[in-house]
Design a protein around this motif. Structure first.
Motif, short mmCIF file in Angstrom:
data_model
loop_
_atom_site.label_atom_id
_atom_site.label_comp_id
_atom_site.label_asym_id
_atom_site.label_seq_id
_atom_site.Cartn_x
_atom_site.Cartn_y
_atom_site.Cartn_z
N UNK A 197 10.60 30.25 -33.54
CA UNK A 197 10.32 31.61 -33.99
C UNK A 197 8.95 31.78 -34.62
N UNK A 198 8.08 30.79 -34.43
CA UNK A 198 6.74 30.89 -35.01
C UNK A 198 5.81 31.77 -34.17
N UNK A 199 6.03 31.78 -32.86
CA UNK A 199 5.20 32.58 -31.96
C UNK A 199 6.11 33.44 -31.08
N UNK A 200 5.61 34.60 -30.69
CA UNK A 200 6.33 35.49 -29.77
C UNK A 200 5.62 35.61 -28.44
N UNK A 201 4.28 35.74 -28.46
CA UNK A 201 3.51 35.80 -27.22
C UNK A 201 2.55 34.62 -27.19
N UNK A 202 2.23 34.19 -25.98
CA UNK A 202 1.36 33.02 -25.83
C UNK A 202 0.62 33.12 -24.51
N UNK A 203 -0.48 32.38 -24.40
CA UNK A 203 -1.24 32.45 -23.17
C UNK A 203 -2.24 31.34 -23.02
N UNK A 204 -2.64 31.16 -21.76
CA UNK A 204 -3.66 30.19 -21.39
C UNK A 204 -4.73 30.89 -20.58
N UNK A 205 -5.95 30.39 -20.66
CA UNK A 205 -7.04 31.02 -19.95
C UNK A 205 -6.90 30.89 -18.44
#
Length: 541
Positions: A354-362
């Motif tokens: 529950x620390x992050x909701x959205x994430x991404x890579x270049x």
């Protein structure tokens, strides 16, 4: 059931997303069987449990699914769920694992790499949270491949993969499922389909290029059938074993036709493309290509416009090479920001905790806690939701975002199929220089720090070292060097170049021009031309 004697292969070390090799390599006697058995031998407690199997439909997909089914039956699984036709996009496979409480899944894909009889194939294992296996499991799998001497398989007829329903395979249930329905239903819970439908109904033209890969059926169901886009809005919608000779990588090189169409005077208002297995995306609006780094930042900044995220987001995670554009959003929102190594598996712990909701890579990957993989169509639908809610086009949304947060000029230069020894030598030489780089001047640029990125997982305490060499300059610019783990021939050197520009009056400079001095310094520091013989990158994104 029969036990088949075998001998190890010495090249079955999984990369960042499983084992990837050319199809003829996988067609060697027992090659696929060795790796699949090594997966099963590295797991515990799956007897009688459910396994999910699916792939992106590339060449050799059906054959390996039949092997995996018969080996799963021999190893004691109680049930296997398989997408009809052997099809399951990577994010859909993650969702099916999670929705039905499966023990794990086998995903057959080489992602954005080409497909065909002499092209690429891949196998990876996903754990019960729906995400890629962590390093402790992939390390165990590799260790097993080096000593394996037999595998177990049932002697049975092939399963009909094209008939939805359940059949018995040597006492194990095989359920052939609709590969699209569960995923499409999930998307409808996350986004305002009524608002998007109204946007499209108003004459806003949307096109999606599925690149003859796995997302075609998903995009047709969602965009055309549920959201009302005209038939044909999804291009190259039929998944083909060779991807119709496309290179199914949604970037400005391989999806140039789509880009040119959207940029033309009478072209669509919005364009998107997905890759081989459906986990990557490219977003293009009239007059504006959206970099993956900016896409993550804009989605995070506008997350509450989508019903599934109306309560706000807990935090943002990005891979280290991804630009710091999202960091500025996290700072303003007062939420956590996590910088991880490349590889979606590193996001899993943060999402689960529950620390992050959205994430991404270049590398054109964006996602959230709805699954444990990056998700191309999810990102496209998020953009359509934002456009519908703000009643602004892509270009206006991006330029207003830059005006508020500043612009991170950013580009990735890929040198593909570089001689492996030369690439390793280049990285070794860079590591040898790290201690002496701080304080050195290169024209107007002064190095502030230089290191080989290491990640300390805040959830489980694990440490991942040697994740990419960073050279940071005074003022916030940086250059990052990595060898990619997603190719199958030679080595791919990736060079990431970034400059932060807070002044809105300077946001209209062409990207490569804005980064020209950093690009030159990157070559000087790493000796790219001298060591690889390459005068220019293979791909610039």
């Amino acid at each position: 059931m029969k036990t088949v004697s075998t001998t190890p292969y010495n090249d079955q070390k999984p990369g960042t997303s499983g084992l990837r090799k050319k199809v003829p390599v996988f067609q060697q006697p027992n090659y696929a069987e060795n790796f699949i058995q090594s997966i099963f031998d590295s797991l515990e407690g799956f007897e009688g449990k459910t396994l999910v199997i699916g792939g992106d439909g590339r060449y050799y997909n059906r054959e390996v699914i039949q092997k995996a089914l018969k080996m799963a039956a021999a190893s004691g699984f109680g049930k296997v769920m398989v997408g009809k036709g052997g099809i399951l996009s990577t994010p859909a496979a993650s969702h099916v694992i999670r929705k039905y409480g499966a023990f794990g899944g086998i995903v057959l894909s080489a992602s954005h790499n080409p497909g065909g009889p002499t092209e690429d194939f891949g196998i990876k294992y996903n754990i019960g949270n729906g995400g890629p296996a962590p390093e402790k499991i992939t390390d165990a799998i590799f260790a097993r491949t080096k000593v394996i001497d037999s595998y177990k398989i049932v002697d049975a007829d092939d399963v009909d993969l094209d008939a939805i329903g359940s059949v018995d395979l040597a006492g194990m249930t095989v359920e052939i499922i609709d590969p699209v329905a569960d995923y499409a239903d999930l998307m409808e819970t996350l986004f305002d389909f009524s608002a998007i439908r109204a946007l499209i109904g108003s004459g806003f033209r949307v096109v999606i290029d599925s690149m003859s890969a796995v997302t075609g059926p998903y995009a047709v169901e969602i965009l055309e059938k549920r959201l009302g886009a005209p038939q044909g809005s999804v291009r190259n919608a039929e998944p083909l074993p060779d991807f119709g000779h496309h290179h199914p990588d949604p970037n400005l090189v391989h999806a140039k036709e789509l880009y040119d169409d959207v940029m033309s005077a009478d072209g669509p208002d919005f364009g998107a493309a997905s890759d081989g297995d459906g986990d990557r995306n490219m977003v293009v609006g009239k007059g504006m290509f959206v970099t993956p780094s900016d896409s993550l930042a804009v989605i995070a900044a506008n997350a509450t416009l989508a019903p599934g995220y109306a309560g706000g987001i807990a935090g943002i995670a990005r891979s280290m090479p991804t630009s710091a554009a999202a960091d500025r959003v996290a700072e303003k929102l007062g939420i956590g920001m996590y910088e991880t190594p490349t590889g979606w598996k590193f996001f899993g712990n943060l999402l689960d905790a529950g620390k992050a909701t959205v994430c991404g890579e270049e590398s054109f990957g964006t996602g959230s806690n709805h699954v444990r993989e990056k998700d191309g169509l999810w990102a496209v639908l998020f953009w359509l939701n934002i456009i519908a809610a703000r009643k602004e086009g892509v270009k206006d949304i991006i330029t207003k975002h830059w005006a508020e947060f500043g612009r991170n000029y950013y580009s990735r230069h890929d040198y593909e199929e570089v001689d492996t020894d030369a690439a390793n030598g280049l990285m070794a030489n860079l590591r040898d220089k790290l201690a002496t780089l701080p304080g050195q001047r290169f024209g107007a640029l002064t190095v502030s720090t230089a290191d080989d990125f290491a990640y300390n997982d805040p959830v489980d305490g694990s440490v991942s070292k040697n994740q990419g060499i960073r050279v940071l300059f005074e003022g916030g610019s940086r250059v990052v060097f990595r060898l990619s783990g997603t190719g199958t021939s030679g080595a791919t050197l990736r060079v990431y170049v970034e400059r932060y520009e807070p002044d809105a009056a300077r946001h209209g400079i062409e990207t490569q021009e804005a980064l020209a001095d950093l690009i030159a310094v990157a070559d000087e520091i790493a000796e790219i031309k001298a060591r690889t013989g390459r005068d220019a990158p293979t791909v610039i994104t």
